[in-house]
Design a protein around this motif. Sequence first.
Motif, PDB file in Angstrom:
ATOM      1  N   GLY A  37      -9.145  -6.072   8.572  1.00  0.00           N
ATOM      2  CA  GLY A  37     -10.501  -5.662   8.880  1.00  0.00           C
ATOM      3  C   GLY A  37     -11.409  -6.870   9.036  1.00  0.00           C
ATOM      4  O   GLY A  37     -11.006  -8.017   8.798  1.00  0.00           O
ATOM      5  N   VAL A  38     -12.641  -6.603   9.388  1.00  0.00           N
ATOM      6  CA  VAL A  38     -13.624  -7.667   9.607  1.00  0.00           C
ATOM      7  C   VAL A  38     -13.876  -8.442   8.315  1.00  0.00           C
ATOM      8  O   VAL A  38     -13.872  -9.682   8.314  1.00  0.00           O
ATOM      9  CB  VAL A  38     -14.935  -7.070  10.159  1.00  0.00           C
ATOM     10  N   ILE A  39     -14.079  -7.727   7.227  1.00  0.00           N
ATOM     11  CA  ILE A  39     -14.399  -8.394   5.960  1.00  0.00           C
ATOM     12  C   ILE A  39     -13.207  -9.207   5.456  1.00  0.00           C
ATOM     13  O   ILE A  39     -13.362 -10.360   5.039  1.00  0.00           O
ATOM     14  CB  ILE A  39     -14.858  -7.373   4.903  1.00  0.00           C
ATOM     15  N   GLU A  40     -12.017  -8.624   5.496  1.00  0.00           N
ATOM     16  CA  GLU A  40     -10.826  -9.363   5.047  1.00  0.00           C
ATOM     17  C   GLU A  40     -10.618 -10.622   5.880  1.00  0.00           C
ATOM     18  O   GLU A  40     -10.280 -11.675   5.345  1.00  0.00           O
ATOM     19  CB  GLU A  40      -9.582  -8.485   5.140  1.00  0.00           C
ATOM     20  N   THR A  41     -10.810 -10.512   7.168  1.00  0.00           N
ATOM     21  CA  THR A  41     -10.656 -11.670   8.047  1.00  0.00           C
ATOM     22  C   THR A  41     -11.683 -12.736   7.700  1.00  0.00           C
ATOM     23  O   THR A  41     -11.351 -13.920   7.591  1.00  0.00           O
ATOM     24  CB  THR A  41     -10.790 -11.254   9.521  1.00  0.00           C
ATOM     25  N   ALA A  42     -12.925 -12.317   7.523  1.00  0.00           N
ATOM     26  CA  ALA A  42     -13.979 -13.284   7.185  1.00  0.00           C
ATOM     27  C   ALA A  42     -13.648 -14.015   5.893  1.00  0.00           C
ATOM     28  O   ALA A  42     -13.791 -15.241   5.810  1.00  0.00           O
ATOM     29  CB  ALA A  42     -15.317 -12.555   7.069  1.00  0.00           C
ATOM     30  N   ARG A  43     -13.178 -13.268   4.899  1.00  0.00           N
ATOM     31  CA  ARG A  43     -12.845 -13.898   3.621  1.00  0.00           C
ATOM     32  C   ARG A  43     -11.674 -14.863   3.743  1.00  0.00           C
ATOM     33  O   ARG A  43     -11.617 -15.876   3.051  1.00  0.00           O
ATOM     34  CB  ARG A  43     -12.542 -12.827   2.578  1.00  0.00           C
ATOM     35  N   ALA A  44     -10.743 -14.571   4.630  1.00  0.00           N
ATOM     36  CA  ALA A  44      -9.611 -15.480   4.845  1.00  0.00           C
ATOM     37  C   ALA A  44     -10.043 -16.722   5.621  1.00  0.00           C
ATOM     38  O   ALA A  44      -9.519 -17.816   5.392  1.00  0.00           O
ATOM     39  CB  ALA A  44      -8.494 -14.753   5.593  1.00  0.00           C
ATOM     40  N   PRO A  74     -15.476  -4.182  -2.676  1.00  0.00           N
ATOM     41  CA  PRO A  74     -14.050  -4.201  -3.017  1.00  0.00           C
ATOM     42  C   PRO A  74     -13.179  -4.051  -1.767  1.00  0.00           C
ATOM     43  O   PRO A  74     -12.982  -2.950  -1.251  1.00  0.00           O
ATOM     44  CB  PRO A  74     -13.900  -2.990  -3.947  1.00  0.00           C
ATOM     45  N   VAL A  75     -12.677  -5.173  -1.295  1.00  0.00           N
ATOM     46  CA  VAL A  75     -11.819  -5.195  -0.108  1.00  0.00           C
ATOM     47  C   VAL A  75     -10.539  -5.930  -0.481  1.00  0.00           C
ATOM     48  O   VAL A  75     -10.575  -6.949  -1.156  1.00  0.00           O
ATOM     49  CB  VAL A  75     -12.531  -5.899   1.073  1.00  0.00           C
ATOM     50  N   GLY A  76      -9.412  -5.408  -0.022  1.00  0.00           N
ATOM     51  CA  GLY A  76      -8.134  -6.063  -0.286  1.00  0.00           C
ATOM     52  C   GLY A  76      -7.528  -5.634  -1.610  1.00  0.00           C
ATOM     53  O   GLY A  76      -7.727  -4.501  -2.075  1.00  0.00           O
ATOM     54  N   GLU A  77      -6.818  -6.537  -2.240  1.00  0.00           N
ATOM     55  CA  GLU A  77      -6.045  -6.227  -3.448  1.00  0.00           C
ATOM     56  C   GLU A  77      -6.904  -5.799  -4.631  1.00  0.00           C
ATOM     57  O   GLU A  77      -6.449  -5.056  -5.499  1.00  0.00           O
ATOM     58  CB  GLU A  77      -5.188  -7.433  -3.841  1.00  0.00           C
ATOM     59  N   VAL A  78      -8.152  -6.234  -4.669  1.00  0.00           N
ATOM     60  CA  VAL A  78      -9.032  -5.899  -5.790  1.00  0.00           C
ATOM     61  C   VAL A  78      -9.281  -4.395  -5.887  1.00  0.00           C
ATOM     62  O   VAL A  78      -9.610  -3.879  -6.958  1.00  0.00           O
ATOM     63  CB  VAL A  78     -10.366  -6.679  -5.685  1.00  0.00           C
ATOM     64  N   ARG A  79      -9.063  -3.682  -4.805  1.00  0.00           N
ATOM     65  CA  ARG A  79      -9.281  -2.229  -4.801  1.00  0.00           C
ATOM     66  C   ARG A  79      -8.400  -1.513  -5.827  1.00  0.00           C
ATOM     67  O   ARG A  79      -8.768  -0.458  -6.338  1.00  0.00           O
ATOM     68  CB  ARG A  79      -9.041  -1.657  -3.401  1.00  0.00           C
ATOM     69  N   ALA A  80      -7.265  -2.102  -6.144  1.00  0.00           N
ATOM     70  CA  ALA A  80      -6.356  -1.486  -7.122  1.00  0.00           C
ATOM     71  C   ALA A  80      -6.994  -1.392  -8.507  1.00  0.00           C
ATOM     72  O   ALA A  80      -6.562  -0.592  -9.338  1.00  0.00           O
ATOM     73  CB  ALA A  80      -5.056  -2.283  -7.204  1.00  0.00           C
ATOM     74  N   HIS A  81      -8.033  -2.171  -8.757  1.00  0.00           N
ATOM     75  CA  HIS A  81      -8.674  -2.200 -10.072  1.00  0.00           C
ATOM     76  C   HIS A  81      -9.940  -1.362 -10.142  1.00  0.00           C
ATOM     77  O   HIS A  81     -10.620  -1.366 -11.167  1.00  0.00           O
ATOM     78  CB  HIS A  81      -8.993  -3.646 -10.450  1.00  0.00           C
ATOM     79  N   TRP A  82     -10.250  -0.683  -9.068  1.00  0.00           N
ATOM     80  CA  TRP A  82     -11.479   0.117  -9.016  1.00  0.00           C
ATOM     81  C   TRP A  82     -11.154   1.596  -9.192  1.00  0.00           C
ATOM     82  O   TRP A  82     -10.109   2.072  -8.765  1.00  0.00           O
ATOM     83  CB  TRP A  82     -12.178  -0.082  -7.673  1.00  0.00           C
ATOM     84  N   ALA A  83     -12.077   2.321  -9.785  1.00  0.00           N
ATOM     85  CA  ALA A  83     -11.942   3.779  -9.938  1.00  0.00           C
ATOM     86  C   ALA A  83     -12.127   4.449  -8.572  1.00  0.00           C
ATOM     87  O   ALA A  83     -12.912   3.973  -7.749  1.00  0.00           O
ATOM     88  CB  ALA A  83     -12.991   4.292 -10.913  1.00  0.00           C
ATOM     89  N   PRO A  84     -11.411   5.534  -8.331  1.00  0.00           N
ATOM     90  CA  PRO A  84     -11.513   6.228  -7.041  1.00  0.00           C
ATOM     91  C   PRO A  84     -12.941   6.628  -6.664  1.00  0.00           C
ATOM     92  O   PRO A  84     -13.341   6.489  -5.508  1.00  0.00           O
ATOM     93  CB  PRO A  84     -10.621   7.459  -7.210  1.00  0.00           C
ATOM     94  N   TYR A  85     -13.723   7.113  -7.615  1.00  0.00           N
ATOM     95  CA  TYR A  85     -15.096   7.514  -7.288  1.00  0.00           C
ATOM     96  C   TYR A  85     -15.943   6.312  -6.873  1.00  0.00           C
ATOM     97  O   TYR A  85     -16.789   6.408  -5.986  1.00  0.00           O
ATOM     98  CB  TYR A  85     -15.752   8.266  -8.453  1.00  0.00           C
ATOM     99  N   ALA A  86     -15.700   5.172  -7.508  1.00  0.00           N
ATOM    100  CA  ALA A  86     -16.451   3.960  -7.151  1.00  0.00           C
ATOM    101  C   ALA A  86     -16.023   3.447  -5.772  1.00  0.00           C
ATOM    102  O   ALA A  86     -16.854   2.986  -4.987  1.00  0.00           O
ATOM    103  CB  ALA A  86     -16.235   2.882  -8.211  1.00  0.00           C
TER     104      ALA A  86
END
Length: 130
Positions: A37-44, A74-86
């Motif tokens: 995605g755009v954000i993931e690309t920008a961060r890379a 929360p983009v990328g691998e960090v999403r695994a640590h977030w609650a579904p509602y968040a």
Amino acid sequence: MEPTFPTPMGITNEALWRKHCRKIHARAKDLLSGRLGVIETARAMCPLASWTRAENEPEFQLFRAITSESNHLPVGEVRAHWAPYALAREDIHIRAVEDRWREQALAAAARLVERYKWAVKRKTSRADNT
């Protein structure tokens, strides 16, 4: 012979610099093909711009602006640590940032693919000669 970029001042490890140039090409292609995605690309792209001494190029300034605007999302691998509602709540913001920057980011990625294709061609031609 295929044209290449001159090694920037201050780069002491040319092989690593070329590797980072290939990664710029790859991440730009990943965005164009929809693998990132755009954000993931920008961060890379941000660290790659710094490592290749290209941070003043307009494409990298654009990716820096995108990263700055979205660094809290929360983009990328960090999403695994977030609650579904968040995640559901933040996905609205992620889509908004992606939509706002998509056209400019795709244009920048296309320019980077063209500008850095020399790094990929050089690696391929070296492999063919060994």
